[in-house]
Write a protein that holds these residues in place. Structure first.
Motif, PDB file in Angstrom:
ATOM      1  N   MET A   1       0.839  -1.196   0.000  1.00  0.00           N
ATOM      2  CA  MET A   1       0.000   0.000   0.000  1.00  0.00           C
ATOM      3  C   MET A   1       0.873   1.243   0.000  1.00  0.00           C
ATOM      4  O   MET A   1       1.892   1.299   0.689  1.00  0.00           O
ATOM      5  N   LYS A   2       0.457   2.244  -0.755  1.00  0.00           N
ATOM      6  CA  LYS A   2       1.261   3.475  -0.855  1.00  0.00           C
ATOM      7  C   LYS A   2       0.728   4.544   0.092  1.00  0.00           C
ATOM      8  O   LYS A   2      -0.476   4.673   0.290  1.00  0.00           O
ATOM      9  N   ASN A   3       1.665   5.307   0.643  1.00  0.00           N
ATOM     10  CA  ASN A   3       1.302   6.491   1.434  1.00  0.00           C
ATOM     11  C   ASN A   3       1.775   7.722   0.659  1.00  0.00           C
ATOM     12  O   ASN A   3       2.851   7.708   0.065  1.00  0.00           O
ATOM     13  N   HIS A   4       0.936   8.754   0.652  1.00  0.00           N
ATOM     14  CA  HIS A   4       1.351  10.028   0.059  1.00  0.00           C
ATOM     15  C   HIS A   4       1.488  11.025   1.184  1.00  0.00           C
ATOM     16  O   HIS A   4       0.600  11.111   2.042  1.00  0.00           O
ATOM     17  N   LEU A   5       2.586  11.766   1.185  1.00  0.00           N
ATOM     18  CA  LEU A   5       2.805  12.695   2.295  1.00  0.00           C
ATOM     19  C   LEU A   5       3.461  13.975   1.829  1.00  0.00           C
ATOM     20  O   LEU A   5       4.185  13.984   0.829  1.00  0.00           O
ATOM     21  N   LEU A   6       3.162  15.041   2.569  1.00  0.00           N
ATOM     22  CA  LEU A   6       3.755  16.349   2.263  1.00  0.00           C
ATOM     23  C   LEU A   6       4.829  16.628   3.303  1.00  0.00           C
ATOM     24  O   LEU A   6       4.557  16.628   4.512  1.00  0.00           O
ATOM     25  N   GLU A  25       5.868   9.897  -2.230  1.00  0.00           N
ATOM     26  CA  GLU A  25       5.117   8.629  -2.199  1.00  0.00           C
ATOM     27  C   GLU A  25       6.017   7.586  -1.547  1.00  0.00           C
ATOM     28  O   GLU A  25       7.202   7.508  -1.883  1.00  0.00           O
ATOM     29  N   GLU A  26       5.449   6.829  -0.644  1.00  0.00           N
ATOM     30  CA  GLU A  26       6.241   5.818   0.073  1.00  0.00           C
ATOM     31  C   GLU A  26       5.423   4.546   0.236  1.00  0.00           C
ATOM     32  O   GLU A  26       4.194   4.610   0.356  1.00  0.00           O
ATOM     33  N   GLU A  27       6.100   3.427   0.300  1.00  0.00           N
ATOM     34  CA  GLU A  27       5.442   2.157   0.606  1.00  0.00           C
ATOM     35  C   GLU A  27       5.158   2.139   2.102  1.00  0.00           C
ATOM     36  O   GLU A  27       6.022   2.527   2.902  1.00  0.00           O
ATOM     37  N   LEU A  28       3.950   1.737   2.487  1.00  0.00           N
ATOM     38  CA  LEU A  28       3.654   1.648   3.928  1.00  0.00           C
ATOM     39  C   LEU A  28       4.281   0.384   4.503  1.00  0.00           C
ATOM     40  O   LEU A  28       4.118  -0.703   3.922  1.00  0.00           O
ATOM     41  N   PRO A  29       4.964   0.477   5.620  1.00  0.00           N
ATOM     42  CA  PRO A  29       5.557  -0.722   6.219  1.00  0.00           C
ATOM     43  C   PRO A  29       4.473  -1.592   6.836  1.00  0.00           C
ATOM     44  O   PRO A  29       3.412  -1.088   7.216  1.00  0.00           O
ATOM     45  N   PRO A  30       4.693  -2.917   6.966  1.00  0.00           N
ATOM     46  CA  PRO A  30       3.691  -3.747   7.656  1.00  0.00           C
ATOM     47  C   PRO A  30       3.560  -3.305   9.102  1.00  0.00           C
ATOM     48  O   PRO A  30       4.535  -2.833   9.700  1.00  0.00           O
ATOM     49  N   LEU A  31       2.360  -3.435   9.653  1.00  0.00           N
ATOM     50  CA  LEU A  31       2.144  -3.002  11.043  1.00  0.00           C
ATOM     51  C   LEU A  31       2.893  -3.915  12.000  1.00  0.00           C
ATOM     52  O   LEU A  31       2.886  -5.139  11.845  1.00  0.00           O
ATOM     53  N   ARG A  32       3.508  -3.294  13.011  1.00  0.00           N
ATOM     54  CA  ARG A  32       4.116  -4.085  14.081  1.00  0.00           C
ATOM     55  C   ARG A  32       3.075  -4.238  15.195  1.00  0.00           C
ATOM     56  O   ARG A  32       2.080  -3.495  15.255  1.00  0.00           O
ATOM     57  N   GLU A  33       3.328  -5.208  16.080  1.00  0.00           N
ATOM     58  CA  GLU A  33       2.443  -5.406  17.231  1.00  0.00           C
ATOM     59  C   GLU A  33       2.275  -4.070  17.975  1.00  0.00           C
ATOM     60  O   GLU A  33       3.252  -3.363  18.204  1.00  0.00           O
ATOM     61  N   GLY A  34       1.051  -3.706  18.311  1.00  0.00           N
ATOM     62  CA  GLY A  34       0.805  -2.465  19.057  1.00  0.00           C
ATOM     63  C   GLY A  34       0.532  -1.264  18.165  1.00  0.00           C
ATOM     64  O   GLY A  34       0.238  -0.181  18.662  1.00  0.00           O
ATOM     65  N   GLN A  35       0.631  -1.453  16.840  1.00  0.00           N
ATOM     66  CA  GLN A  35       0.375  -0.319  15.935  1.00  0.00           C
ATOM     67  C   GLN A  35      -0.996  -0.447  15.266  1.00  0.00           C
ATOM     68  O   GLN A  35      -1.563  -1.545  15.202  1.00  0.00           O
ATOM     69  N   VAL A  78      -7.973   1.454   9.438  1.00  0.00           N
ATOM     70  CA  VAL A  78      -8.168   0.484   8.350  1.00  0.00           C
ATOM     71  C   VAL A  78      -7.481  -0.849   8.643  1.00  0.00           C
ATOM     72  O   VAL A  78      -7.744  -1.849   7.976  1.00  0.00           O
ATOM     73  N   ASP A  79      -6.621  -0.864   9.646  1.00  0.00           N
ATOM     74  CA  ASP A  79      -5.954  -2.122  10.033  1.00  0.00           C
ATOM     75  C   ASP A  79      -5.431  -1.898  11.452  1.00  0.00           C
ATOM     76  O   ASP A  79      -5.070  -0.769  11.803  1.00  0.00           O
ATOM     77  N   SER A  80      -5.404  -2.962  12.241  1.00  0.00           N
ATOM     78  CA  SER A  80      -4.955  -2.746  13.625  1.00  0.00           C
ATOM     79  C   SER A  80      -4.285  -3.976  14.223  1.00  0.00           C
ATOM     80  O   SER A  80      -4.762  -5.104  14.064  1.00  0.00           O
ATOM     81  N   ARG A  81      -3.166  -3.705  14.928  1.00  0.00           N
ATOM     82  CA  ARG A  81      -2.568  -4.723  15.796  1.00  0.00           C
ATOM     83  C   ARG A  81      -2.448  -4.125  17.194  1.00  0.00           C
ATOM     84  O   ARG A  81      -1.517  -4.392  17.933  1.00  0.00           O
ATOM     85  N   HIS A  82      -3.393  -3.225  17.485  1.00  0.00           N
ATOM     86  CA  HIS A  82      -3.431  -2.525  18.787  1.00  0.00           C
ATOM     87  C   HIS A  82      -4.709  -2.959  19.507  1.00  0.00           C
ATOM     88  O   HIS A  82      -5.790  -2.915  18.899  1.00  0.00           O
ATOM     89  N   PRO A  83      -4.624  -3.320  20.791  1.00  0.00           N
ATOM     90  CA  PRO A  83      -5.828  -3.828  21.465  1.00  0.00           C
ATOM     91  C   PRO A  83      -6.922  -2.765  21.626  1.00  0.00           C
ATOM     92  O   PRO A  83      -8.102  -3.102  21.729  1.00  0.00           O
ATOM     93  N   GLY A  84      -6.548  -1.483  21.610  1.00  0.00           N
ATOM     94  CA  GLY A  84      -7.545  -0.433  21.884  1.00  0.00           C
ATOM     95  C   GLY A  84      -8.236   0.109  20.650  1.00  0.00           C
ATOM     96  O   GLY A  84      -9.176   0.907  20.771  1.00  0.00           O
TER      97      GLY A  84
END
Ligand code: NAP
Length: 346
Positions: A1-6, A25-35, A78-84
């Motif tokens: 997935m791509k991220n666009h940022l200023l 434009e950057e590739e989004l890194p996979p989520l780590r635990e807690g993110q 849109v995606d979560s590895r965070h308990p909250g």
């Protein structure tokens, strides 16, 4: 997935320029635990963001060249590895000027779930920091009493338009100062203020004397400069000036407020002028939000937004609040909300 940022490319001197920010434009890194991953829907465009581009330490550190521009906003998980936080949650937080934000929940300004029934637009305007700034600035610093006269500068902007309406709810006579005839008509027509002054075409001091025959008890000031000076001259004994902001300085490099000629009136009239940051009142946000939501639901507090479409419009939006192009809250819509009930409330 791509991220666009200023990212900040060059420090502006004066207004935001074409080359102040650069899109990446950057590739989004996979989520780590807690993110968790938040898709940005709205960005709140605040004058203080201009101040953060100045390379001088302030209450927040300056944005560095190459850093993703900071910014508060509302979005969807849109995606979560965070308990909250779970996929589909609507949240507000420091998303930054980017299409997606990888969050950890440990941010200085924590992500919060949007209260059910509150739209994403409301969560970053009248039922967010903007409404809270107006609420605490007016009620805690200004302390208006029924039948007193309240003047608000920047009255057709995000904070000012809420402050003026809260002053009406508090039973005051309210005069707004704004930068166009249309804005003044909106203040007195739709928002129910008693009078309005177009500072670009009218003599503020003279009009204040005409419109406030009993003097001014509370001045909610978003602007500073000559408008502040003219209003000081009309302040009553024991009048209160709420120093909310000084947008007339432009918040750029070396910006200084104009000297105040009427300072000599402070002692004889026992005028109190007090600055504040909305974050000073963090402990009381829930109660204030209850009050603001009640007024919105009851039709006593109206809000309006100026929305520019697309992340690439964020620099323009930041430039344009200093030019008065917004009525009400300036927002950038970065994407459409997927979940029902969380879309624009404007
Ligand atoms: P806003 O009022 O929605 O937008 C800024 C408005 O300022 C413009 O629409 C423009 O309207 C007016 N303006 C710009 N340059 C001006 C000038 N030279 N003289 C007079 N008016 C001018 O922005 P906001 O986010 O609600 O912020 C309002 C103020 O509150 C700012 O000073 C901001 O720094 C301050 N603030 C303080 C806190 C706090 O915690 N203390 C928190 C949030 C915001 P016109 O067409 O009327 O010129």
């Amino acid at each position: 997935m791509k991220n666009h940022l200023l990212r900040l490319a060059r420090r502006p001197h004066g207004p935001i320029e074409e080359d102040t920010f650069a899109m990446h434009e950057e590739e989004l890194p996979p989520l780590r635990e807690g993110q968790f991953l938040v898709r940005t829907i709205y960005l709140s465009i605040d004058p203080s963001l201009r101040g953060q581009l100045v390379d001088v330490p302030s209450y927040v550190p300056p944005v560095q060249i190459g850093e993703t521009m900071r910014g508060f906003g509302a979005g969807e998980v849109v995606d979560s590895r965070h308990p909250g936080f779970a996929k589909g949650d609507s949240v507000t937080g420091s998303l930054g000027w980017q299409t997606y934000c990888v969050a950890s929940g440990n941010e200085t300004r924590p992500f919060r779930k949007v209260t059910p029934g509150t739209s994403l637009v409301q969560a970053v305007s009248v039922l967010g920091t903007t409404g809270l700034t107006a609420y605490f600035g007016l009620l805690d610093i200004g302390r208006p009493k029924p039948d007193e006269t309240v003047v608000v500068s920047g009255a057709a902007g995000a904070t000012g338009s809420v402050a003026g309406q809260i002053a009406k709810i508090a039973g005051c006579r309210v005069v707004g100062i704004a930068g166009s005839a249309d804005k003044c008509a909106w203040l007195t027509g739709e928002l129910g203020l008693d009078a309005a002054i177009n500072y670009r075409e009218e003599r503020v001091g003279r009009r204040l004397r005409e419109l406030c025959p009993r003097g001014v008890d509370v001045f909610f000031d978003n602007v500073g400069g000559p408008i502040l000076d003219s209003t000081i001259a009309c302040m009553n004994v024991r009048g209160r000036i709420v120093a909310c902001g000084t947008i007339s300085t432009g918040y750029g490099e070396g910006s200084r407020a104009d000297p105040i000629q009427n300072y000599f009136l402070f002692a004889p009239r026992r005028i109190r002028m007090e600055g504040f940051l909305v974050t000073d009142f963090q402990d009381r946000f829930p109660a204030a939000l209850d009050a603001l939501s009640g007024w919105v639901a009851g039709g006593r507090l109206k809000s309006r937004e100026t929305v520019l479409d697309g992340l690439e419009q964020a620099p323009r939006a930041l430039r344009e609040i200093f030019e008065g192009k917004n009525v009400g809250k300036m927002l950038v819509k970065v994407a459409s909300a997927a979940s029902a009930g969380s879309s624009s409330g404007s």
